[in-house]
Design a protein around this motif. Structure first.
Motif, PDB file in Angstrom:
ATOM      1  N   GLY A  98      39.721  42.410  39.837  1.00  0.00           N
ATOM      2  CA  GLY A  98      38.842  43.524  39.464  1.00  0.00           C
ATOM      3  C   GLY A  98      39.465  44.386  38.382  1.00  0.00           C
ATOM      4  O   GLY A  98      38.805  44.761  37.407  1.00  0.00           O
ATOM      5  N   LEU A  99      40.758  44.692  38.540  1.00  0.00           N
ATOM      6  CA  LEU A  99      41.456  45.497  37.534  1.00  0.00           C
ATOM      7  C   LEU A  99      41.551  44.768  36.199  1.00  0.00           C
ATOM      8  O   LEU A  99      41.385  45.379  35.135  1.00  0.00           O
ATOM      9  N   ILE A 100      41.809  43.473  36.249  1.00  0.00           N
ATOM     10  CA  ILE A 100      41.905  42.691  35.008  1.00  0.00           C
ATOM     11  C   ILE A 100      40.550  42.653  34.301  1.00  0.00           C
ATOM     12  O   ILE A 100      40.485  42.763  33.074  1.00  0.00           O
ATOM     13  N   ILE A 101      39.471  42.524  35.045  1.00  0.00           N
ATOM     14  CA  ILE A 101      38.133  42.556  34.441  1.00  0.00           C
ATOM     15  C   ILE A 101      37.893  43.894  33.760  1.00  0.00           C
ATOM     16  O   ILE A 101      37.403  43.948  32.624  1.00  0.00           O
ATOM     17  N   VAL A 102      38.264  44.991  34.410  1.00  0.00           N
ATOM     18  CA  VAL A 102      38.095  46.329  33.817  1.00  0.00           C
ATOM     19  C   VAL A 102      38.939  46.448  32.543  1.00  0.00           C
ATOM     20  O   VAL A 102      38.465  46.952  31.517  1.00  0.00           O
ATOM     21  N   ILE A 103      40.181  45.983  32.596  1.00  0.00           N
ATOM     22  CA  ILE A 103      41.053  46.024  31.413  1.00  0.00           C
ATOM     23  C   ILE A 103      40.417  45.232  30.268  1.00  0.00           C
ATOM     24  O   ILE A 103      40.394  45.689  29.117  1.00  0.00           O
ATOM     25  N   CYS A 104      39.878  44.067  30.582  1.00  0.00           N
ATOM     26  CA  CYS A 104      39.244  43.231  29.555  1.00  0.00           C
ATOM     27  C   CYS A 104      38.000  43.898  28.978  1.00  0.00           C
ATOM     28  O   CYS A 104      37.749  43.818  27.774  1.00  0.00           O
ATOM     29  N   LEU A 105      37.231  44.550  29.832  1.00  0.00           N
ATOM     30  CA  LEU A 105      36.036  45.255  29.349  1.00  0.00           C
ATOM     31  C   LEU A 105      36.422  46.389  28.408  1.00  0.00           C
ATOM     32  O   LEU A 105      35.755  46.616  27.396  1.00  0.00           O
ATOM     33  N   LEU A 125      37.342  44.874  24.977  1.00  0.00           N
ATOM     34  CA  LEU A 125      36.276  44.256  24.166  1.00  0.00           C
ATOM     35  C   LEU A 125      35.997  44.967  22.844  1.00  0.00           C
ATOM     36  O   LEU A 125      35.884  44.301  21.808  1.00  0.00           O
ATOM     37  N   PRO A 126      35.880  46.303  22.824  1.00  0.00           N
ATOM     38  CA  PRO A 126      35.627  46.946  21.528  1.00  0.00           C
ATOM     39  C   PRO A 126      36.721  46.692  20.497  1.00  0.00           C
ATOM     40  O   PRO A 126      36.455  46.658  19.301  1.00  0.00           O
ATOM     41  N   PHE A 127      37.963  46.471  20.969  1.00  0.00           N
ATOM     42  CA  PHE A 127      39.081  46.221  20.049  1.00  0.00           C
ATOM     43  C   PHE A 127      39.057  44.798  19.490  1.00  0.00           C
ATOM     44  O   PHE A 127      39.816  44.479  18.580  1.00  0.00           O
ATOM     45  N   THR A 128      38.187  43.965  20.025  1.00  0.00           N
ATOM     46  CA  THR A 128      38.002  42.614  19.490  1.00  0.00           C
ATOM     47  C   THR A 128      36.707  42.538  18.675  1.00  0.00           C
ATOM     48  O   THR A 128      36.253  41.447  18.351  1.00  0.00           O
ATOM     49  N   ALA A 129      36.123  43.703  18.367  1.00  0.00           N
ATOM     50  CA  ALA A 129      34.819  43.786  17.702  1.00  0.00           C
ATOM     51  C   ALA A 129      33.774  43.027  18.524  1.00  0.00           C
ATOM     52  O   ALA A 129      32.858  42.417  17.989  1.00  0.00           O
ATOM     53  N   PHE A 130      33.940  43.095  19.839  1.00  0.00           N
ATOM     54  CA  PHE A 130      33.064  42.442  20.826  1.00  0.00           C
ATOM     55  C   PHE A 130      33.024  40.924  20.699  1.00  0.00           C
ATOM     56  O   PHE A 130      32.227  40.278  21.359  1.00  0.00           O
ATOM     57  N   LEU A 131      33.901  40.359  19.870  1.00  0.00           N
ATOM     58  CA  LEU A 131      34.006  38.900  19.796  1.00  0.00           C
ATOM     59  C   LEU A 131      34.630  38.338  21.075  1.00  0.00           C
ATOM     60  O   LEU A 131      34.465  37.158  21.390  1.00  0.00           O
ATOM     61  N   GLY A 132      35.338  39.189  21.821  1.00  0.00           N
ATOM     62  CA  GLY A 132      35.950  38.778  23.079  1.00  0.00           C
ATOM     63  C   GLY A 132      34.945  38.292  24.103  1.00  0.00           C
ATOM     64  O   GLY A 132      35.304  37.580  25.036  1.00  0.00           O
ATOM     65  N   VAL A 133      33.674  38.654  23.919  1.00  0.00           N
ATOM     66  CA  VAL A 133      32.623  38.171  24.818  1.00  0.00           C
ATOM     67  C   VAL A 133      32.563  36.647  24.777  1.00  0.00           C
ATOM     68  O   VAL A 133      32.315  35.999  25.795  1.00  0.00           O
ATOM     69  N   PHE A 134      32.835  36.074  23.611  1.00  0.00           N
ATOM     70  CA  PHE A 134      32.724  34.627  23.434  1.00  0.00           C
ATOM     71  C   PHE A 134      33.922  33.854  23.993  1.00  0.00           C
ATOM     72  O   PHE A 134      33.844  32.655  24.188  1.00  0.00           O
ATOM     73  N   PHE A 179      47.801  37.811  32.333  1.00  0.00           N
ATOM     74  CA  PHE A 179      49.212  37.420  32.307  1.00  0.00           C
ATOM     75  C   PHE A 179      50.079  38.645  32.061  1.00  0.00           C
ATOM     76  O   PHE A 179      51.047  38.882  32.794  1.00  0.00           O
ATOM     77  N   PHE A 180      49.763  39.438  31.039  1.00  0.00           N
ATOM     78  CA  PHE A 180      50.581  40.603  30.722  1.00  0.00           C
ATOM     79  C   PHE A 180      50.503  41.668  31.814  1.00  0.00           C
ATOM     80  O   PHE A 180      51.507  42.315  32.125  1.00  0.00           O
ATOM     81  N   TYR A 181      49.333  41.839  32.415  1.00  0.00           N
ATOM     82  CA  TYR A 181      49.190  42.779  33.537  1.00  0.00           C
ATOM     83  C   TYR A 181      50.105  42.362  34.684  1.00  0.00           C
ATOM     84  O   TYR A 181      50.868  43.168  35.226  1.00  0.00           O
ATOM     85  N   ARG A 182      50.031  41.095  35.072  1.00  0.00           N
ATOM     86  CA  ARG A 182      50.841  40.611  36.201  1.00  0.00           C
ATOM     87  C   ARG A 182      52.336  40.691  35.889  1.00  0.00           C
ATOM     88  O   ARG A 182      53.132  41.143  36.706  1.00  0.00           O
ATOM     89  N   TRP A 183      52.714  40.237  34.703  1.00  0.00           N
ATOM     90  CA  TRP A 183      54.125  40.257  34.324  1.00  0.00           C
ATOM     91  C   TRP A 183      54.662  41.693  34.326  1.00  0.00           C
ATOM     92  O   TRP A 183      55.714  41.967  34.914  1.00  0.00           O
ATOM     93  N   ALA A 184      53.934  42.597  33.699  1.00  0.00           N
ATOM     94  CA  ALA A 184      54.399  43.984  33.608  1.00  0.00           C
ATOM     95  C   ALA A 184      54.477  44.654  34.981  1.00  0.00           C
ATOM     96  O   ALA A 184      55.456  45.346  35.279  1.00  0.00           O
ATOM     97  N   THR A 185      53.474  44.460  35.805  1.00  0.00           N
ATOM     98  CA  THR A 185      53.484  45.140  37.107  1.00  0.00           C
ATOM     99  C   THR A 185      54.516  44.526  38.052  1.00  0.00           C
ATOM    100  O   THR A 185      55.178  45.261  38.797  1.00  0.00           O
ATOM    101  N   ILE A 186      54.684  43.215  38.012  1.00  0.00           N
ATOM    102  CA  ILE A 186      55.691  42.584  38.877  1.00  0.00           C
ATOM    103  C   ILE A 186      57.094  42.957  38.392  1.00  0.00           C
ATOM    104  O   ILE A 186      57.976  43.268  39.195  1.00  0.00           O
ATOM    105  N   ALA A 187      57.300  42.975  37.078  1.00  0.00           N
ATOM    106  CA  ALA A 187      58.607  43.361  36.535  1.00  0.00           C
ATOM    107  C   ALA A 187      58.917  44.826  36.839  1.00  0.00           C
ATOM    108  O   ALA A 187      60.077  45.192  37.043  1.00  0.00           O
ATOM    109  N   GLY A 188      57.888  45.657  36.906  1.00  0.00           N
ATOM    110  CA  GLY A 188      58.087  47.086  37.121  1.00  0.00           C
ATOM    111  C   GLY A 188      58.237  47.511  38.569  1.00  0.00           C
ATOM    112  O   GLY A 188      58.689  48.616  38.841  1.00  0.00           O
TER     113      GLY A 188
END
Length: 149
Positions: free
Chosen positions: A36-43, A46-55, A66-75
């Motif tokens: 759920g958190l990763i989906i929110v982060i991705c949403l 999206l604007p920073f990908t000019a909404f191309l991230g939808v594709f 990957f970066f969320y999991r790595w950072a939180t587990i490392a922290g």
């Protein structure tokens, strides 16, 4: 006392079953929270990908996840979902995971998600092994445990 090929300070599941009680269920619930958190982060991304991230949203989720999991587990040796469920990852010495160990654990998780039969094997291992370890845990000598005080 029996000896093994390597010394371990992870709690013994025979004498400290409480450390592993409910861990597979908690990992599953933590996974739902993290997704759920990763989906929110991705949403939010999206604007920073000019909404191309939808594709390529699944790929975006894989990379940012990957970066969320790595950072939180490392922290803190746990993702935010794991922290909410009161579990954390420990290495073979019973210590919290370092940044490098968190990277390898996250990479192992990502590969198992990408190769679905590996994820099924990992879940089966969590349900059937004494330390409730998944495939990545077995390979790295880590285990998810109820938070140790």
């Amino acid at each position: 006392m029996t000896t093994t090929a390597y010394a371990t300070r992870l709690p013994d599941p025979d004498t400290r079953a409480d450390v592993y009680d409910g861990v597979p269920l908690k990992r599953g619930l933590a996974w739902l929270v993290d997704m759920g958190l990763i989906i929110v982060i991705c949403l939010f991304a999206l604007p920073f990908t000019a909404f191309l991230g939808v594709f390529f949203f699944p790929f975006l989720m894989l990379v940012l996840g990957f970066f969320y999991r790595w950072a939180t587990i490392a922290g803190g040796s746990a993702t935010w979902g794991m922290r909410m469920m009161g579990i954390e990852l420990r290495n073979i010495d019973g210590l919290r995971l370092s940044g490098g160990a968190a990277f390898w654990h996250t990479l192992g998780y990502s590969v198992s998600v990408a190769v679905f039969p590996l994820q099924l094997i990992s879940v089966a291992m969590m349900l059937s092994t004494s330390r409730k370890q998944g495939l990545s845990d077995h390979l790295l000598g880590t285990a998810a445990v109820n938070r140790l005080l």
